[in-house]
Design an enzyme around this catalytic site. Structure first.
Site, mmCIF file in Angstrom:
data_model
loop_
_atom_site.group_PDB
_atom_site.id
_atom_site.type_symbol
_atom_site.label_atom_id
_atom_site.label_comp_id
_atom_site.label_asym_id
_atom_site.label_seq_id
_atom_site.Cartn_x
_atom_site.Cartn_y
_atom_site.Cartn_z
ATOM 1 N N ALA A 120 4.082 -3.660 1.220
ATOM 2 C CA ALA A 120 3.724 -4.561 0.311
ATOM 3 C C ALA A 120 4.000 -5.899 0.561
ATOM 4 O O ALA A 120 4.869 -6.300 1.064
ATOM 5 C CB ALA A 120 4.216 -4.358 -1.043
ATOM 6 N N GLY A 121 3.013 -6.865 0.311
ATOM 7 C CA GLY A 121 2.908 -8.315 0.677
ATOM 8 C C GLY A 121 2.807 -8.673 1.978
ATOM 9 O O GLY A 121 2.492 -9.871 2.272
ATOM 10 N N LYS A 128 5.119 9.608 -1.150
ATOM 11 C CA LYS A 128 5.550 8.298 -1.091
ATOM 12 C C LYS A 128 5.752 7.656 -2.573
ATOM 13 O O LYS A 128 4.750 7.921 -3.592
ATOM 14 C CB LYS A 128 4.622 7.271 -0.732
ATOM 15 C CG LYS A 128 4.932 6.037 -0.698
ATOM 16 C CD LYS A 128 4.034 4.746 -0.187
ATOM 17 C CE LYS A 128 4.451 3.312 -0.564
ATOM 18 N NZ LYS A 128 3.085 2.518 -0.978
ATOM 19 N N GLY A 156 -0.102 -6.860 -3.003
ATOM 20 C CA GLY A 156 -1.392 -7.589 -3.218
ATOM 21 C C GLY A 156 -1.204 -8.947 -3.030
ATOM 22 O O GLY A 156 -2.505 -9.708 -3.274
ATOM 23 N N ASN A 167 -2.348 -2.571 3.643
ATOM 24 C CA ASN A 167 -3.506 -1.900 3.019
ATOM 25 C C ASN A 167 -4.297 -3.183 2.746
ATOM 26 O O ASN A 167 -5.582 -3.338 3.351
ATOM 27 C CB ASN A 167 -3.289 -0.935 1.690
ATOM 28 C CG ASN A 167 -4.414 -0.471 1.350
ATOM 29 O OD1 ASN A 167 -5.506 -0.433 1.691
ATOM 30 N ND2 ASN A 167 -4.354 0.019 -0.086
ATOM 31 N N THR A 168 -3.962 -3.900 1.651
ATOM 32 C CA THR A 168 -4.983 -4.849 1.106
ATOM 33 C C THR A 168 -5.457 -5.753 2.229
ATOM 34 O O THR A 168 -6.479 -6.114 2.188
ATOM 35 C CB THR A 168 -4.231 -5.667 -0.264
ATOM 36 O OG1 THR A 168 -3.719 -4.980 -0.955
ATOM 37 C CG2 THR A 168 -5.101 -6.733 -0.553
#
Lengths: 374, 255
Positions: free
Chosen positions: B182-183, B95, B156, B204-205
């Protein structure tokens, strides 16, 4: 490589659609091929006004209030193919000629004086008479006088298209005539054109060579227009994915029942043609759509603003016919005899701007310079 | 089933290993997510050390590890990281993350394209993280990317799919799977991306820092499934503008 879907399967898929599928398709922002099938179906017939509204809105949104004008320049009536529907067919007894460079340039200058800066070079398919060298040399002579030069000639190889692109030709039109291979085999009786698959891969070769624009089309009247429309949808979707740098256009040449001419095997009415144009516009809002002078003035005027974006005007389909009105040996009969000024007036009367120049040869020269530098 | 470079995945939820409070919480959350693709930062993990805290808790038969180049600021660094990882048994998938701005961690399009070209030539299966730029997505595909991973919003931020319009174009034009990365801060964001036709999402976050990461992982798993199912079932479209029910467009000229 694009592989044409089986024609009967396309017909079945279209026949399966009902009013629900049409309403669903018209409600969607982006249409898929099932939606296109619905819009091409008989069930969409009663929705023609809704389709017109959507098509007109998309056309305005993507292209603005303009119609691009162009003129065909017939270079040669020689042809090695025997095609049942075509005036240039090798079997037809008719006066044939290929224009010399001087003659072609004289014809081009007539169009130039009329105000055209986009010309379409057209020829029968006879590489020995009008091959790549001929087209290349002619393009180099014309490129300074015209903003854009397109061709509608025999299928060529990728390297040949690249050569013509470097010489100033920006767009290639190559019509499959019919995506129905059974009918294709019937009407193309002899010549290189008998090779369905080679022809089908021609738009790809042109795109791969870097052509700015590639045009496809079906000759309407040979087979089921609805399935031709869906086949073109498949072809367009493939080309969009594989050649995202290439602009795409569609033409809608319709065989008109006329005296002494080839009678359509499956006639296409004005309503049918209209449904086809709207369906493709709604399916792919960015398509350049041609409406040529095969169609009558009344129809062409009525369609202004509803979907088509490119109109020819004052066209003659005889090599040398612009300079010599007595020249005979036309490929097909013209339905709209008006001059470019008359057509321009009709376009303005609809609140649209007839645009005669929308490209510049400088782009090409730059590319050529870069290629040489590389 | 989702297929990327010949490998199939039942779950369309990709996850990460960062920001968890402990390896144990991470393991439970990732198991609960049903995810089969887990990205790990090459700078964080020692791929060939079985005693590494992340490697030790995650079963490699259960999870496919996707090493990422997080921390790379340019193409050269990313390429070097990927090659080192491969040399130490990390496999040939990567990635690609090239993020020169440590504040926003937004990906550098120019360096990402250059690194993709180089890594593809070197035989890697490259999944580039990218801004939601449709032309860049096409260029990356032309360069041989096995998937594209446009961001929904800066990493994030938990802002959701702010790039919705661009992502829709990327999906429409894609020749390879599109993974929204992301996001994605809430299950509804993941569902939204899946409803739009994204092939997968990477979260993830939002899982790692949730009050209960395990339950949040389950919530994301359901949302991703629901979104995918809705996409496949065919959503009714939102009208972009009102259309007259009795159109006035004149077709009287037709014969």
């Amino acid at each position: 490589m694009f592989i044409a879907p089986e024609f009967q399967q396309l017909r079945d898929r279209i026949a399966a659609g009902g009013p629900d599928a049409v309403e669903r398709a018209l409600a969607r922002g982006r249409l898929d091929l099932d939606d296109l099938a619905a819009l091409l179906s008989p069930a969409a017939g009663p929705f023609l006004a809704e389709m017109a509204q959507r098509s007109a809105r998309l056309t305005r949104q993507r292209f603005g209030n303009v119609i691009q004008l162009y003129a065909p320049l017939y270079l040669s009536s020689f042809c090695i193919n025997r095609c049942a529907y075509c005036g240039f067919s090798a079997g037809n007894a008719m006066p044939r000629r290929v224009l010399s460079f001087e003659e072609a340039e004289a014809e081009a200058m007539i169009l130039h004086r009329r105000g055209f800066s986009h010309i379409l070079l057209v020829s029968g398919e006879a590489p020995a008479k009008a091959g790549v060298e001929y087209l290349e040399a002619l393009a180099l002579r014309l490129r300074d006088k015209f903003a854009a030069i397109s061709i509608e000639v025999q299928p060529l190889e990728t390297a040949e298209y690249a050569r013509l692109f470097a010489a100033g030709i920006t767009a290639v039109a190559i019509y499959q005539e019919t995506y129905d291979q059974t009918v294709y085999d019937q009407v193309h009786r002899a010549g290189k054109k008998r090779d369905f698959v080679y022809r089908l891969a021609t738009p790809e070769r042109a795109a791969r060579a870097g052509m700015r624009e590639v045009g496809i089309g079906a000759l309407l009247g040979l087979s089921d227009w609805r399935a031709e429309g869906l086949a073109m949808g498949h072809h367009l979707a493939y080309l969009r994915k594989a050649f995202w740098r290439t602009g795409l256009t569609v033409s809608f040449p319709r065989i008109r029942p006329a005296k002494g001419e080839f009678a359509p095997l499956m006639p296409v009415s004005e309503r049918d043609l209209t449904q086809l144009i709207f369906a493709l516009r709604i399916f792919d809002p960015d398509l350049g759509l041609y409406l040529s002078t095969r169609e009558e003035a009344r129809y062409r005027d009525g369609m202004l603003g509803l979907g088509p974006t490119r109109y020819s005007a004052g066209s003659c389909t005889v090599p040398g016919g612009y300079g010599d009105s007595a020249a005979s040996g036309a490929q097909f009969e013209i339905g709209d005899q008006r001059t470019i000024d008359e057509v321009s007036r009709a376009i303005r009367a609809k609140g649209l701007d007839p645009v005669r120049k929308d490209w510049d040869a400088i782009f090409q020269q730059h590319e050529q310079g870069r290629r040489q530098a590389a | 089933m989702l297929t990327i470079a010949g490998k199939t995945f039942r779950s369309r939820l990709f996850t990460g290993t960062g920001k968890f409070s402990s390896p144990r919480v991470m393991k439970e959350a990732l198991l609960a997510s049903g995810s089969e693709m887990v990205t790990v930062a090459l700078r964080r993990v020692d791929l060939h050390d079985p005693a590494d805290d992340i490697m030790a808790v995650l079963d490699r038969d259960r999870f496919f590890f996707l090493p990422n180049t997080a921390g790379a600021r340019n193409a050269a660094e990313a390429v070097r990281l990927a090659k080192l990882a491969r040399a130490s048994g990390g496999g040939n998938w990567v990635k690609l993350e090239v993020t020169p701005d440590p504040r926003t961690l937004l990906p550098d399009p120019v360096e990402t394209l250059a690194a993709t070209e180089e890594l593809v030539k070197a035989g890697f299966v490259v999944l580039p993280y990218m801004n939601a730029d449709p032309i860049l997505a096409l260029r990356l595909q032309d360069a041989g990317a096995a998937a594209v991973m446009p961001l929904g919003s800066p990493i994030g931020t938990n802002q959701g799919v702010l790039t919705r319009f661009q992502v829709a174009i990327i999906i429409e034009q894609a020749r390879v799977p599109v993974v929204v990365d992301a996001g994605i801060g809430a299950p509804s964001h993941a569902a939204e991306a899946m409803e739009m036709g994204a092939d997968a999402v990477l979260v993830n976050t939002a899982i790692a820092v949730a009050g209960d990461p395990v339950r949040m992982a389950q919530a994301f798993a359901k949302a991703v499934e629901a979104g995918r199912e809705a996409y496949e079932a065919g959503l009714g479209a939102r009208r972009t503008e009102a259309e007259a029910s009795s159109p006035q467009t004149g077709l009287d000229f037709l014969r």
